[in-house]
Design an enzyme around this catalytic site. Sequence first.
Site, short mmCIF file in Angstrom:
data_model
loop_
_atom_site.label_atom_id
_atom_site.label_comp_id
_atom_site.label_asym_id
_atom_site.label_seq_id
_atom_site.Cartn_x
_atom_site.Cartn_y
_atom_site.Cartn_z
N ALA A 124 9.62 -1.97 -0.55
CA ALA A 124 9.98 -0.59 -0.18
C ALA A 124 8.80 0.02 0.56
CB ALA A 124 10.31 0.23 -1.41
N LYS A 125 9.01 1.11 1.20
CA LYS A 125 7.92 1.88 1.78
C LYS A 125 8.44 3.28 2.05
CE LYS A 125 3.66 0.74 2.98
NZ LYS A 125 2.85 -0.35 2.40
#
Length: 448
Positions: A136-137
């Site tokens: 994720a980011k």
Amino acid sequence: MKARFPVPYFCASLPATNKTCHLVTLPLHPMDIYRHPTFDMACAQFDRVADLLSIEANDRDRLKYPKRALTVAVPVRMDDGRVEVFSGFRVQHHLSLGPTKGGMRYHPEVALGEVAALAMWMSWKCALTGLPYGGAKGGVACDPSRLSLTELERLTRRFTQEIISFIGPQIDIPAPDMGTNEQTMAWMMDTYSIHTGYTVPAVVTGKPVNLGGSLGRREATGRGVAFLVGRAMEAIKLKPEGTTAVVQGYGNVGAVAADSIARFGTKIIAVSDVSGGVHNAKGLDLAAVDAWIAQHRTLAGFPGGEPLTQEQLLTLKCDILVPAAMERQITAANAARLQCRILAEGANGPTTPEADAILEQRPDIFLIPDILCNAGGVVVSYFEWVQDLQSFFWDEAEIMSKLYRILENAFRQTVNTARDRKVSMRTAALSLGIQRVYEAKKKRGLFP
Ligand code: NAD
């Protein structure tokens, strides 16, 4: 991708203050929302490895494109009474191996496509190191150096509130990245905990140690970079004494990497930050650099060396080059002019595919690719999450020995794969990560 009909395209990477709208004609594809030079780069890397691994056409798009993404407007009352609205993002790349994991970036150029690329790289990185996460980011398009501490706190708390149903210890666990730090994570954890009604330390990692953070987390990425540089020196039989290193981006990762590499007996001859670089052929006094930055916020004006540009810094003659700032710094324009023996990618995505093609023709440079080189951060983040879930904390020696064991294993597997398949270190690392996610998706089916 087939052209069906033209659509207007707003250049998402423009700073929020730039009101120019770029109308260009692009083919329509459901995933066009992610269009960005960094996302194109991550896709080009993926496509190449997918060919190498003979991944079936049916499986390519669902491996490549993010599973879900959230874009939010973050209204913040500024210290002078104005209300400013910031754009915030969180992208979860795949959900096949557990919750998602990745940093939160505060930078003026944060955009959905950039965050999506970084989330994809997190997926391959977690799989390469055997962590039970998807990538994720996230981030907010803002310049943290222009915000006061109180503005940063209001921005972080409001951003967390906007994405609150999208994160959680079993859903998605943020961590620091560029422009964010332990304090940012403390505000996120506190905002989430107020919402649930009890303290939830495991919702973020990279917290202060007295709030459930892990010993060694802040230093983990930079120390991991140095550990792998040490392994690369052994691999190419380079004795550390008398070697030189250059670090672009003297922030969390770069400063700790510089300090840890210096402990080998290596001279750090140049470093840079957003304000520019400084060079001293006799070796920089890192304690003096740290003291200067603590007082002046940036390197600008540091008296212990000569100023130089980022471009001059990247092409300086040295043994070890550590890009630890932004994506797309090593390009077709400078890759042939690098003069290092080891290229240790502390940053995510510092090298473009065009530059990679040049580096593949340069056996004089030993590449430690980003998803391996900077994996120390997410590995110790994983340890922090495990310690928080168990409410049982380990000492630093235990953490560091577990970290180095995982990095050693990933390094060895990458070197062996590169040798056996006759591919570059980047292709080897990516193929190990992508293969593991591919197998998980195959075994689980279409759902995650
Ligand atoms: P940071 O904000 O602590 O430091 C970034 C540094 O880069 C600062 O010194 C900044 O001034 C400098 N910088 C920014 N733009 C620059 C430019 N154009 N040229 C030169 N220097 C520039 O961020 P960080 O956490 O050290 O992250 C740096 C890189 O490492 C990012 O690519 C990030 O994604 C990656 N990374 C970070 C972690 C982590 O644990 N923090 C983990 C893995 C990867």
